[in-house]
Write a protein that holds these residues in place. Structure first.
Motif, short mmCIF file in Angstrom:
data_model
loop_
_atom_site.label_atom_id
_atom_site.label_comp_id
_atom_site.label_asym_id
_atom_site.label_seq_id
_atom_site.Cartn_x
_atom_site.Cartn_y
_atom_site.Cartn_z
N ASP A 16 0.84 -1.19 0.00
CA ASP A 16 0.00 0.00 0.00
C ASP A 16 0.88 1.24 0.00
OD1 ASP A 16 -3.04 -0.73 0.56
OD2 ASP A 16 -1.82 -2.13 1.70
N LEU A 17 0.27 2.37 -0.30
CA LEU A 17 1.00 3.64 -0.31
C LEU A 17 0.14 4.71 0.32
CD1 LEU A 17 3.16 5.16 -3.12
CD2 LEU A 17 1.33 6.53 -2.12
N VAL A 168 7.95 9.12 -7.38
CA VAL A 168 8.67 8.17 -8.24
C VAL A 168 9.62 7.31 -7.43
CG1 VAL A 168 8.38 9.48 -10.36
CG2 VAL A 168 10.36 9.96 -8.88
N GLY A 169 10.15 7.85 -6.31
CA GLY A 169 10.97 7.01 -5.43
C GLY A 169 10.15 5.88 -4.83
N ALA A 170 8.93 6.21 -4.39
CA ALA A 170 8.02 5.18 -3.89
C ALA A 170 7.65 4.22 -5.01
CB ALA A 170 6.77 5.83 -3.31
N GLY A 171 7.43 4.75 -6.21
CA GLY A 171 7.10 3.90 -7.34
C GLY A 171 8.21 2.94 -7.71
N ALA A 172 9.45 3.37 -7.55
CA ALA A 172 10.58 2.48 -7.81
C ALA A 172 10.57 1.30 -6.85
CB ALA A 172 11.89 3.25 -7.69
N VAL A 173 10.28 1.59 -5.58
CA VAL A 173 10.20 0.51 -4.59
C VAL A 173 9.06 -0.45 -4.94
CG1 VAL A 173 9.77 -0.03 -2.16
CG2 VAL A 173 11.25 1.90 -2.77
N VAL A 174 7.89 0.10 -5.30
CA VAL A 174 6.75 -0.75 -5.67
C VAL A 174 7.10 -1.60 -6.88
CG1 VAL A 174 4.36 -0.75 -6.48
CG2 VAL A 174 5.07 0.84 -4.68
N ARG A 175 7.70 -0.99 -7.89
CA ARG A 175 8.05 -1.73 -9.11
C ARG A 175 9.03 -2.87 -8.80
NH1 ARG A 175 7.96 -0.40 -14.60
NH2 ARG A 175 8.63 -2.24 -15.78
N ARG A 176 10.03 -2.60 -8.01
CA ARG A 176 11.02 -3.64 -7.67
C ARG A 176 10.37 -4.72 -6.80
NH1 ARG A 176 12.82 -1.62 -11.59
NH2 ARG A 176 14.77 -0.43 -11.68
N ALA A 192 -0.29 3.49 -9.10
CA ALA A 192 -0.08 4.79 -9.72
C ALA A 192 1.36 5.26 -9.57
CB ALA A 192 -1.04 5.82 -9.12
N ALA A 193 1.94 5.04 -8.40
CA ALA A 193 3.33 5.42 -8.19
C ALA A 193 4.26 4.63 -9.10
CB ALA A 193 3.71 5.22 -6.72
N PHE A 197 6.89 6.03 -11.92
CA PHE A 197 8.31 5.67 -12.01
C PHE A 197 8.67 5.18 -13.41
CE2 PHE A 197 11.36 2.07 -11.76
CZ PHE A 197 12.51 2.82 -11.57
N ALA A 198 7.78 4.49 -14.07
CA ALA A 198 8.04 3.97 -15.42
C ALA A 198 8.32 5.10 -16.40
CB ALA A 198 6.87 3.13 -15.90
#
Length: 250
Positions: A16-17, A168-176, A192-193, A197-198
């Motif tokens: 979650d975010l 985008v920093g949060a999105g990078a964590v979610v993506r990884r 969404a985050a 990041f993408a």
């Protein structure tokens, strides 16, 4: 074709975010790991310091921060306006001696992690620089519920201000995490985050990034936007951040 129904809220594994201090507090009792993201620059600075083998005490600041530094015989980080010595500037920490003890105040990421100090949850500092390492840490400790908390900035009235770099920093964590943890469910906010990041844009185009460049701290921005440049995961234990044991490689 209709969209499939959302999984129940207790589905695991799940990420979650939520933004800021209130978001962190909301999830602190409900998840296994809270990842605090303050790209410019608390979480980046903590990561760099831990890369150097330092231990870092987060603190909101003020006289109590001075007292803490004295009591534990630590260096109190100054503001970026200081021209020498450790500060919130990540590049000022690149040459920290191994074993350094550092009290690092900041109004956003540091204040959030300080507020979680006594919570019964693992708290880590994450961002663009160590997103893949954070994901491996989550996998290796067997965490099933993760909350990613972008810190954001502050308006003059101290209300929360959206910060692209933290999104985008949060999105990078979610993506990884998605790439590392099988079957991970992402909340709409986390999704969404990850999408943001993408399409990662240079951080010197953000209000915070432009301000740092104008003040002569362009190197801080460049260091903070390095994706997966670090294998270090700062974990908060006994009031201070230290590097976790290196996760296994993907």
């Amino acid at each position: 074709m209709s969209s499939p129904p959302l999984p129940p809220l207790d589905v695991t594994p799940r990420v979650d975010l939520e933004w800021g201090l209130q978001g962190a507090r909301r999830f602190a009792e409900r998840v296994d790991v809270v990842v605090v993201v303050d790209v410019l620059s608390f979480s980046t600075s903590v990561t760099v310091a831990c890369e150097r083998g330092a231990r870092v005490w987060p603190h909101p600041g003020g006289e109590e921060a001075h007292a803490l530094a004295r009591s534990i015989e630590a260096v109190l980080a100054g503001t970026r306006s200081h021209t020498s010595g450790p500060s919130l500037s990540p590049t000022s920490l690149l040459d920290l001696p191994e074993g350094s003890r550092l009290v690092l105040p900041s109004p956003n990421g540091s204040s959030i992690t300080h507020a979680l100090m006594n919570a019964k949850v693992a708290v880590v500092a994450g961002g663009l620089r160590n997103a893949a390492a954070v994901a491996r840490y989550v996998r290796d400790v067997g965490a099933e519920r993760v909350a990613v908390v972008p810190a954001g900035e502050r308006w003059p009235d101290h209300s929360l201000r959206f910060a692209y770099e933290d999104l985008v920093g949060a999105g990078a964590v979610v993506r990884r995490l998605t790439e590392t943890v099988p079957g991970l469910f992402r909340s709409p906010e986390a999704e969404a985050a990850a999408l943001a990041f993408a399409e990662l844009q240079p951080l010197d185009g953000t209000p915070s990034g432009r301000e740092l460049v104008e003040r002569g701290f362009a190197d801080d921005v460049r260091l903070a936007e390095q994706v997966d440049a670090s294998d270090v995961v700062p974990v908060l234990r006994e009031g201070r951040f230290a590097a976790a044991a290196l996760p296994s490689t993907l």
